[in-house]
Design an enzyme around this catalytic site. Sequence first.
Site, mmCIF file in Angstrom:
data_model
loop_
_atom_site.group_PDB
_atom_site.id
_atom_site.type_symbol
_atom_site.label_atom_id
_atom_site.label_comp_id
_atom_site.label_asym_id
_atom_site.label_seq_id
_atom_site.Cartn_x
_atom_site.Cartn_y
_atom_site.Cartn_z
ATOM 1 N N LYS A 57 1.060 -1.194 0.355
ATOM 2 C CA LYS A 57 0.248 -0.015 0.087
ATOM 3 C C LYS A 57 0.697 1.344 0.516
ATOM 4 C CE LYS A 57 -1.782 -1.257 4.239
ATOM 5 N NZ LYS A 57 -1.600 -2.280 4.278
ATOM 6 N N ARG A 83 -9.670 1.122 8.790
ATOM 7 C CA ARG A 83 -9.196 -0.154 9.619
ATOM 8 C C ARG A 83 -10.203 -1.216 9.947
ATOM 9 N NH1 ARG A 83 -3.342 0.313 8.745
ATOM 10 N NH2 ARG A 83 -1.678 -1.276 9.661
ATOM 11 N N ARG A 108 11.957 -5.804 5.741
ATOM 12 C CA ARG A 108 11.872 -4.745 5.136
ATOM 13 C C ARG A 108 13.054 -3.964 6.424
ATOM 14 N NH1 ARG A 108 5.786 -2.939 4.372
ATOM 15 N NH2 ARG A 108 5.165 -3.044 7.186
ATOM 16 N N ARG A 157 14.475 0.215 10.774
ATOM 17 C CA ARG A 157 13.774 -1.085 10.794
ATOM 18 C C ARG A 157 12.271 -0.178 11.722
ATOM 19 N NH1 ARG A 157 15.565 -5.639 8.956
ATOM 20 N NH2 ARG A 157 17.577 -5.376 8.172
ATOM 21 N N ARG A 164 -0.640 -7.959 12.825
ATOM 22 C CA ARG A 164 -1.440 -7.180 13.172
ATOM 23 C C ARG A 164 -1.953 -8.072 11.462
ATOM 24 N NH1 ARG A 164 4.080 -5.116 11.338
ATOM 25 N NH2 ARG A 164 2.841 -3.750 9.989
HETATM 26 P P1 AMP Z 1 0.222 0.892 8.935
HETATM 27 O O1 AMP Z 1 1.747 1.534 8.803
HETATM 28 O O2 AMP Z 1 -0.676 1.360 8.511
HETATM 29 O O3 AMP Z 1 0.986 -1.087 9.090
HETATM 30 O O4 AMP Z 1 0.252 0.528 10.765
HETATM 31 C C1 AMP Z 1 1.261 0.960 11.716
HETATM 32 C C2 AMP Z 1 0.322 0.993 13.594
HETATM 33 O O5 AMP Z 1 -0.518 1.637 13.653
HETATM 34 C C3 AMP Z 1 -0.753 -0.582 13.171
HETATM 35 O O6 AMP Z 1 -0.467 -1.853 13.274
HETATM 36 C C4 AMP Z 1 -1.855 -0.075 14.123
HETATM 37 O O7 AMP Z 1 -1.332 -0.322 15.440
HETATM 38 C C5 AMP Z 1 -1.752 1.573 14.243
HETATM 39 N N1 AMP Z 1 -2.410 1.730 13.032
HETATM 40 C C6 AMP Z 1 -2.333 2.193 11.535
HETATM 41 N N2 AMP Z 1 -3.655 3.194 10.885
HETATM 42 C C7 AMP Z 1 -4.940 2.777 11.595
HETATM 43 C C8 AMP Z 1 -6.310 2.551 11.904
HETATM 44 N N3 AMP Z 1 -6.514 2.639 10.668
HETATM 45 N N4 AMP Z 1 -6.535 2.315 12.453
HETATM 46 C C9 AMP Z 1 -5.898 1.691 13.907
HETATM 47 N N5 AMP Z 1 -4.561 1.420 14.291
HETATM 48 C C10 AMP Z 1 -4.059 1.964 12.926
#
Ligand code: AMP
Length: 231
Positions: free
Chosen positions: A13, A88, A127, A160, A172
């Site tokens: 993404k 999400r 990564r 990282r 996740r």
């Molecule tokens: P990401 O960078 O999108 O993988 O997000 C990293 C972490 O941030 C996730 O594992 C969640 O803990 C938190 N997070 C990011 N976006 C959301 C969202 N829309 N709703 C809830 N938690 C989020």
Amino acid sequence: MNIILLGPPGAGKGTQAARLVAERGMAQLSTGDMLRAAVKAGTPVGLQAKAVMEAGELVSDAIVSALIGERLDKADTAEGVIFDGYPRTAAQADALDLLLLERGRALDWVIELEVDEAALIERVVGRYTCANCGAGYHDRFKSPVVVGTCDACGAHAFKRRPDDNAETVGTRMAEYRAKTAPILPIYEARGLVRRVDGMADMEMVGSAIGAILAERTDRARPGSVSVPARG
Ligand code: AMP
């Protein structure tokens, strides 16, 4: 053009959103990036989110929707936005509808990046990025040309994400399956969902997304009424 990129961690993404920013002047609204910035800055939101993120769980709907609302009011979103990692949950999808409605905007597409979960763990755990410019690398799939030197900016420090470890990635993925995947039918019922093979080469994924966006330009928005020309 306002689109959601949907897919589990490591689906690509962020990579595809960055391309759309560079190629189309759209704005990338990544709640993950916003939360990481808040954690780094030690803001009240960051302090609340830190442990939740490290555990791979979801931050509260109210917090992330407030971040998106503030971000949507910035001028750089005029050319369109890419929601990356938001919504999400079903509650976030509802909140987004309202945020868009209040601003006279609408969703054009929800693009799901379809991926093989087993391969994703390897993608995510390997990564890392340049600490200076953010260019992305991977232990197995993409090392810098000169070991220890960023191809893009020449810096020597890399980092990282603390949540890119095997254990947290498992949580996740489970969060994605339980809370995020179920929002797809909501958008499907509105005719907004398109699917792209997220395991394909990065360039091919980019062209597939480009083709979907081009389609929208030629088509009326779902739910709109087209008036036939007179005569
Ligand atoms: P990401 O960078 O999108 O993988 O997000 C990293 C972490 O941030 C996730 O594992 C969640 O803990 C938190 N997070 C990011 N976006 C959301 C969202 N829309 N709703 C809830 N938690 C989020």
